[in-house]
Design a protein around this motif. Structure first.
Motif, PDB file in Angstrom:
ATOM      1  N   LEU A   1       0.658  -1.185   0.064  1.00  0.00           N
ATOM      2  CA  LEU A   1       0.011  -0.027  -0.055  1.00  0.00           C
ATOM      3  C   LEU A   1       0.848   1.509   0.096  1.00  0.00           C
ATOM      4  N   PRO A   2       1.807   1.332   0.703  1.00  0.00           N
ATOM      5  CA  PRO A   2       2.814   2.514   0.687  1.00  0.00           C
ATOM      6  C   PRO A   2       3.302   2.726  -0.692  1.00  0.00           C
ATOM      7  N   VAL A   3       3.689   1.948  -1.240  1.00  0.00           N
ATOM      8  CA  VAL A   3       4.131   2.112  -2.804  1.00  0.00           C
ATOM      9  C   VAL A   3       3.127   2.488  -3.860  1.00  0.00           C
ATOM     10  N   ILE A   4       1.802   1.799  -3.575  1.00  0.00           N
ATOM     11  CA  ILE A   4       0.528   1.909  -4.457  1.00  0.00           C
ATOM     12  C   ILE A   4       0.346   3.410  -4.357  1.00  0.00           C
ATOM     13  N   GLN A   5       0.266   3.882  -2.863  1.00  0.00           N
ATOM     14  CA  GLN A   5      -0.078   5.329  -2.656  1.00  0.00           C
ATOM     15  C   GLN A   5       0.942   6.310  -3.250  1.00  0.00           C
ATOM     16  N   LYS A   6       2.095   6.041  -3.293  1.00  0.00           N
ATOM     17  CA  LYS A   6       3.064   7.088  -3.611  1.00  0.00           C
ATOM     18  C   LYS A   6       2.790   6.908  -5.068  1.00  0.00           C
ATOM     19  N   ARG A   7       2.778   5.780  -5.961  1.00  0.00           N
ATOM     20  CA  ARG A   7       2.419   6.110  -7.263  1.00  0.00           C
ATOM     21  C   ARG A   7       1.354   6.789  -7.615  1.00  0.00           C
ATOM     22  N   LEU A   8       0.155   6.726  -6.737  1.00  0.00           N
ATOM     23  CA  LEU A   8      -1.083   7.297  -6.904  1.00  0.00           C
ATOM     24  C   LEU A   8      -0.679   8.701  -7.062  1.00  0.00           C
ATOM     25  N   THR A   9       0.044   9.213  -5.912  1.00  0.00           N
ATOM     26  CA  THR A   9       0.064  10.695  -5.514  1.00  0.00           C
ATOM     27  C   THR A   9       1.152  11.097  -6.633  1.00  0.00           C
ATOM     28  N   GLU A  10       1.958  10.493  -7.151  1.00  0.00           N
ATOM     29  CA  GLU A  10       3.143  11.201  -8.088  1.00  0.00           C
ATOM     30  C   GLU A  10       2.167  11.177  -9.425  1.00  0.00           C
ATOM     31  N   SER A  11       1.231  10.454  -9.603  1.00  0.00           N
ATOM     32  CA  SER A  11       0.416  10.739 -11.014  1.00  0.00           C
ATOM     33  C   SER A  11      -0.513  11.701 -10.910  1.00  0.00           C
ATOM     34  N   GLY A  12      -0.830  12.185  -9.837  1.00  0.00           N
ATOM     35  CA  GLY A  12      -1.862  13.366  -9.406  1.00  0.00           C
ATOM     36  C   GLY A  12      -3.308  12.777  -9.018  1.00  0.00           C
ATOM     37  N   ALA A  13      -3.350  11.797  -8.959  1.00  0.00           N
ATOM     38  CA  ALA A  13      -4.426  11.157  -8.380  1.00  0.00           C
ATOM     39  C   ALA A  13      -5.039  11.766  -7.131  1.00  0.00           C
ATOM     40  N   GLN A  14      -6.285  11.975  -6.795  1.00  0.00           N
ATOM     41  CA  GLN A  14      -6.751  12.556  -5.913  1.00  0.00           C
ATOM     42  C   GLN A  14      -7.190  11.514  -4.773  1.00  0.00           C
ATOM     43  N   ILE A  15      -6.401  10.605  -4.159  1.00  0.00           N
ATOM     44  CA  ILE A  15      -6.361   9.408  -3.436  1.00  0.00           C
ATOM     45  C   ILE A  15      -5.734   9.636  -2.295  1.00  0.00           C
ATOM     46  N   ASN A  16      -6.469   9.729  -1.029  1.00  0.00           N
ATOM     47  CA  ASN A  16      -5.774  10.016   0.274  1.00  0.00           C
ATOM     48  C   ASN A  16      -5.637   8.870   0.849  1.00  0.00           C
ATOM     49  N   SER A  17      -6.536   7.789   0.523  1.00  0.00           N
ATOM     50  CA  SER A  17      -6.451   6.413   1.326  1.00  0.00           C
ATOM     51  C   SER A  17      -6.818   5.150   0.458  1.00  0.00           C
ATOM     52  N   ILE A  18      -6.393   4.337   0.677  1.00  0.00           N
ATOM     53  CA  ILE A  18      -6.750   3.035  -0.081  1.00  0.00           C
ATOM     54  C   ILE A  18      -7.088   2.040   1.024  1.00  0.00           C
ATOM     55  N   ARG A  19      -8.556   1.527   0.832  1.00  0.00           N
ATOM     56  CA  ARG A  19      -9.163   0.495   1.511  1.00  0.00           C
ATOM     57  C   ARG A  19      -9.139  -0.813   0.799  1.00  0.00           C
ATOM     58  N   LEU A  20      -9.172  -1.970   1.600  1.00  0.00           N
ATOM     59  CA  LEU A  20      -8.962  -3.250   1.007  1.00  0.00           C
ATOM     60  C   LEU A  20     -10.385  -3.956   1.400  1.00  0.00           C
ATOM     61  N   LYS A  21     -10.945  -4.514   0.495  1.00  0.00           N
ATOM     62  CA  LYS A  21     -12.258  -5.432   1.107  1.00  0.00           C
ATOM     63  C   LYS A  21     -12.009  -6.606   0.240  1.00  0.00           C
ATOM     64  N   ILE A  22     -12.188  -7.831   1.096  1.00  0.00           N
ATOM     65  CA  ILE A  22     -12.077  -9.002   0.793  1.00  0.00           C
ATOM     66  C   ILE A  22     -13.450  -9.465   0.269  1.00  0.00           C
ATOM     67  N   GLN A  23     -13.581  -9.959  -1.141  1.00  0.00           N
ATOM     68  CA  GLN A  23     -14.721 -10.443  -1.626  1.00  0.00           C
ATOM     69  C   GLN A  23     -15.145 -11.874  -1.202  1.00  0.00           C
ATOM     70  N   GLN A  24     -16.504 -11.958  -0.891  1.00  0.00           N
ATOM     71  CA  GLN A  24     -16.852 -13.171  -0.348  1.00  0.00           C
ATOM     72  C   GLN A  24     -17.274 -13.964  -1.770  1.00  0.00           C
ATOM     73  N   PRO A  25     -16.855 -15.235  -1.690  1.00  0.00           N
ATOM     74  CA  PRO A  25     -16.960 -16.140  -2.839  1.00  0.00           C
ATOM     75  C   PRO A  25     -18.428 -16.015  -3.356  1.00  0.00           C
ATOM     76  N   GLN A  26     -18.526 -15.989  -4.657  1.00  0.00           N
ATOM     77  CA  GLN A  26     -19.850 -16.176  -5.111  1.00  0.00           C
ATOM     78  C   GLN A  26     -20.346 -17.621  -5.259  1.00  0.00           C
ATOM     79  N   HIS A  27     -21.560 -18.044  -4.935  1.00  0.00           N
ATOM     80  CA  HIS A  27     -21.900 -19.418  -4.927  1.00  0.00           C
ATOM     81  C   HIS A  27     -23.087 -19.679  -6.134  1.00  0.00           C
TER      82      HIS A  27
END
Length: 96
Positions: A70-96
């Motif tokens: 996440l720190p490296v991903i956040q840095k890349r986004l910031t350097e590219s000018g993306a207006q992303i201050n935080s990144i949240r991860l959400k685990i997807q539940q398997p589809q049945h």
């Protein structure tokens, strides 16, 4: 008869949603080179808004590995000018 794109363009709320989806996918493409190839199929671009971006992850183990990047991903986004201050991860539940 309207195409889907014409209908979306005619409705401001749908147009805004379509733009957020496009931005989220663009962010994922921007950071994908930073993510090990074995995890690419486990990750999807999720909701984005108010400076927060959500990544949808297929498993807890993939989420753990991604969290370390996440720190490296956040840095890349910031350097590219993306207006992303935080990144949240959400685990997807398997589809049945």
């Amino acid at each position: 008869m309207f195409s889907l794109e014409q209908a979306v363009g005619a409705a401001p709320n749908l147009a805004a949603l379509q733009e957020r989806i496009r931005v989220s996918r663009a962010c994922l493409e921007l950071v994908k080179p930073l993510i090990p190839a074995m995890l690419h199929k486990q990750i999807q671009a999720g909701p984005i808004g108010d400076g927060e971006w959500c990544l949808l992850v297929g498993s807890a183990s993939a989420s753990t590995k991604l969290r370390q990047l996440l720190p490296v991903i956040q840095k890349r986004l910031t350097e590219s000018g993306a207006q992303i201050n935080s990144i949240r991860l959400k685990i997807q539940q398997p589809q049945h």
